[in-house]
Design a protein around this motif. Sequence first.
Motif, mmCIF file in Angstrom:
data_model
loop_
_atom_site.group_PDB
_atom_site.id
_atom_site.type_symbol
_atom_site.label_atom_id
_atom_site.label_comp_id
_atom_site.label_asym_id
_atom_site.label_seq_id
_atom_site.Cartn_x
_atom_site.Cartn_y
_atom_site.Cartn_z
ATOM 1 N N SER A 252 -3.313 3.569 5.336
ATOM 2 C CA SER A 252 -4.194 2.397 5.389
ATOM 3 C C SER A 252 -3.946 1.537 6.608
ATOM 4 O O SER A 252 -4.802 0.745 7.000
ATOM 5 C CB SER A 252 -4.000 1.547 4.133
ATOM 6 O OG SER A 252 -2.707 0.956 4.129
ATOM 7 N N HIS A 253 -2.776 1.684 7.232
ATOM 8 C CA HIS A 253 -2.348 0.859 8.367
ATOM 9 C C HIS A 253 -2.286 -0.625 8.009
ATOM 10 O O HIS A 253 -2.516 -1.489 8.863
ATOM 11 C CB HIS A 253 -3.253 1.083 9.578
ATOM 12 C CG HIS A 253 -3.392 2.516 9.970
ATOM 13 N ND1 HIS A 253 -2.357 3.254 10.509
ATOM 14 C CD2 HIS A 253 -4.442 3.371 9.865
ATOM 15 C CE1 HIS A 253 -2.757 4.488 10.733
ATOM 16 N NE2 HIS A 253 -4.012 4.599 10.346
ATOM 17 N N LEU A 254 -1.963 -0.910 6.757
ATOM 18 C CA LEU A 254 -1.842 -2.284 6.281
ATOM 19 C C LEU A 254 -0.428 -2.531 5.774
ATOM 20 O O LEU A 254 0.250 -1.615 5.308
ATOM 21 C CB LEU A 254 -2.847 -2.555 5.156
ATOM 22 C CG LEU A 254 -4.327 -2.383 5.484
ATOM 23 C CD1 LEU A 254 -5.177 -2.673 4.255
ATOM 24 C CD2 LEU A 254 -4.740 -3.290 6.636
ATOM 25 N N ALA A 255 0.009 -3.790 5.885
ATOM 26 C CA ALA A 255 1.335 -4.181 5.406
ATOM 27 C C ALA A 255 1.213 -5.443 4.567
ATOM 28 O O ALA A 255 0.425 -6.344 4.881
ATOM 29 C CB ALA A 255 2.284 -4.420 6.575
ATOM 30 N N LEU A 256 2.000 -5.513 3.498
ATOM 31 C CA LEU A 256 2.068 -6.715 2.677
ATOM 32 C C LEU A 256 2.811 -7.787 3.460
ATOM 33 O O LEU A 256 3.873 -7.539 4.043
ATOM 34 C CB LEU A 256 2.802 -6.404 1.372
ATOM 35 C CG LEU A 256 2.924 -7.536 0.347
ATOM 36 C CD1 LEU A 256 1.558 -7.985 -0.133
ATOM 37 C CD2 LEU A 256 3.786 -7.079 -0.829
ATOM 38 N N ALA A 257 2.255 -8.998 3.491
ATOM 39 C CA ALA A 257 2.864 -10.072 4.277
ATOM 40 C C ALA A 257 2.477 -11.423 3.679
ATOM 41 O O ALA A 257 1.541 -11.531 2.882
ATOM 42 C CB ALA A 257 2.406 -9.989 5.735
ATOM 43 N N LYS A 258 3.207 -12.464 4.102
ATOM 44 C CA LYS A 258 2.882 -13.816 3.666
ATOM 45 C C LYS A 258 3.274 -14.797 4.762
ATOM 46 O O LYS A 258 4.219 -14.576 5.518
ATOM 47 C CB LYS A 258 3.586 -14.150 2.348
ATOM 48 C CG LYS A 258 5.086 -14.136 2.399
ATOM 49 C CD LYS A 258 5.723 -14.149 1.014
ATOM 50 C CE LYS A 258 5.311 -15.321 0.168
ATOM 51 N NZ LYS A 258 6.030 -15.344 -1.140
ATOM 52 N N VAL A 259 2.506 -15.871 4.840
ATOM 53 C CA VAL A 259 2.764 -16.917 5.819
ATOM 54 C C VAL A 259 2.628 -18.262 5.122
ATOM 55 O O VAL A 259 1.737 -18.456 4.284
ATOM 56 C CB VAL A 259 1.789 -16.811 7.014
ATOM 57 C CG1 VAL A 259 0.336 -16.945 6.580
ATOM 58 C CG2 VAL A 259 2.122 -17.834 8.084
ATOM 59 N N PHE B 222 0.844 -1.197 0.000
ATOM 60 C CA PHE B 222 0.000 0.000 0.000
ATOM 61 C C PHE B 222 0.879 1.245 0.000
ATOM 62 O O PHE B 222 1.968 1.261 0.572
ATOM 63 C CB PHE B 222 -0.929 -0.008 1.213
ATOM 64 C CG PHE B 222 -2.269 -0.607 0.920
ATOM 65 C CD1 PHE B 222 -3.334 0.183 0.543
ATOM 66 C CD2 PHE B 222 -2.457 -1.978 0.987
ATOM 67 C CE1 PHE B 222 -4.562 -0.367 0.249
ATOM 68 C CE2 PHE B 222 -3.681 -2.551 0.702
ATOM 69 C CZ PHE B 222 -4.747 -1.747 0.331
ATOM 70 N N ASN B 223 0.363 2.274 -0.634
ATOM 71 C CA ASN B 223 1.088 3.526 -0.802
ATOM 72 C C ASN B 223 0.133 4.675 -0.541
ATOM 73 O O ASN B 223 -0.620 5.070 -1.414
ATOM 74 C CB ASN B 223 1.672 3.598 -2.220
ATOM 75 C CG ASN B 223 2.366 4.906 -2.505
ATOM 76 O OD1 ASN B 223 2.639 5.687 -1.609
ATOM 77 N ND2 ASN B 223 2.659 5.148 -3.771
ATOM 78 N N ALA B 224 0.121 5.148 0.723
ATOM 79 C CA ALA B 224 -0.743 6.277 1.113
ATOM 80 C C ALA B 224 -2.211 5.984 0.833
ATOM 81 O O ALA B 224 -2.941 6.841 0.334
ATOM 82 C CB ALA B 224 -0.305 7.563 0.433
ATOM 83 N N GLY B 225 -2.644 4.771 1.138
ATOM 84 C CA GLY B 225 -4.066 4.439 1.060
ATOM 85 C C GLY B 225 -4.498 3.616 -0.124
ATOM 86 O O GLY B 225 -5.657 3.223 -0.200
ATOM 87 N N SER B 226 -3.598 3.351 -1.071
ATOM 88 C CA SER B 226 -3.954 2.526 -2.223
ATOM 89 C C SER B 226 -2.828 1.545 -2.509
ATOM 90 O O SER B 226 -1.684 1.745 -2.080
ATOM 91 C CB SER B 226 -4.222 3.395 -3.457
ATOM 92 O OG SER B 226 -3.033 4.042 -3.869
#
Length: 472
Positions: free
Chosen positions: A432-439, A95-99
């Motif tokens: 957005s307070h979101l982060a790209l992640a994987k498990v 995400f980049n400033a909400g998108s």
Amino acid sequence: MRMLLFKRLACKHLFIILFVSGALSAQIINAQNNSKDFKKTIQDISALFKKKKKDSTSTTVQSAGTQSATGVSGVKPGDLALAVKYIDADRLFSFNAGSAKIYKGTSSALIDSAGNYIVPYNTYDITEVFYPGPKENYQVYYNGLYAYNNMDHQWGGYMNSEGKIVVKKTASSALSDYSDNKKLIETHNSGTAYTYTTPGGKSYALDRRLENIIGGIGIERINDPTIGAWRYRKITGEIITGWFDEATPFSDGMAVVGKKDQFGEMKYGYINTDGKLVIPLQFSIHPNDFMCGFARVQPKDKTAFEYAFINKKGEIVFKQTSADVSKYGAFDHFTNYGLAFSARYIMDTTFNLIAKPDFFKSFGIPADSWFEEEGTYTIGETNPKLVFSTRTARSPYTQMPMYGFINLATKKVVMPVFELANINGIFFDPKSHLALAKVCLGRDKNNVPVYREGFINEDGLFVLVKGAGSQW
């Protein structure tokens, strides 16, 4: 009869557990929605160091005490959130400033934090200006800008995170993402005119090019050794300084400048955003930038001490001798949330130290843990995270290290479950307070690792997840 009574009691206890679990969830959500400002966050962090009155120029080691991690019963990091949404995409980007930009096949789109399309597929060919990760001076930035081409691959320009086109390329213009943490678009039209446009679409026109614009102040260059090479100018056109032999971008409202003295030796000092030389040209060794109110400087003669931190008045507030460095390690810079890191210790802005094992134990984390990209900080983040791993945190399926994070504002700990394979790191977009992640969930019948990939919230739960994948 006894069996019936046991069943009734079990149902009653289950209801109580579910009710308490729901209440705890609500508390965590409320804590996130009411994140503290930087000042309060720094005060809370400093409390861990058990601040006491002391000589501010000496080294003191103290304990953090004990803090319990907040959790929700039955919910683990890496799980799906209740309102999870699946994204029709083959590839996801941060995400980049909400998108966030996503790809399906060769087509790109923009989505918002709810997974809705801002720019649908096959509208524009969207490329990246932004890439999260440690940048120069340990900064991570989110600029809310995307470069794009039209679907015929001609012209294009820049759009912001809301999908609004803010600059269009023309036959006579050259575009480049530029300064102010990549938040200004430079347009060089025919002749000598330069235009700087913000993500909101506001433009500033100048007759000369500015470099390293931070906070609306850039550096103007001229090739004339008789008067110097650099001076500072606002994007509104106002010149605020004379010429210097060296000039650096602003950081924390201060900028390092240099001039040669009568013997040809370069001397460095600091100016403020008014262009005033507030710390004289006195340093022979190029000093560090200010951050969180302090900057590291080095003396030419290190007999008395190896280095020091000064405040914005130029006063030494902390210093270390070579013996101190050998014992505690050297500290390079402060983050914008008020911590500095050496190999073995953490220091707060009162210059108290805490050993890293004690810091981890204060959050209920094993003492043999370590930080990932320590000292890196996100511009604009009001809820900073410290990414960490532990000696035993390895995926049972891939044997790769797994990572979690400490949420410094809420004191919540998300224990390590996330892998960083093909991901630049766990970086939360401030908007957005979101982060790209994987498990890793396991292995398929061909023994290939199966991943859950998507965007996690600040509790470590997946709220947006990449779908099964396209077949084209």
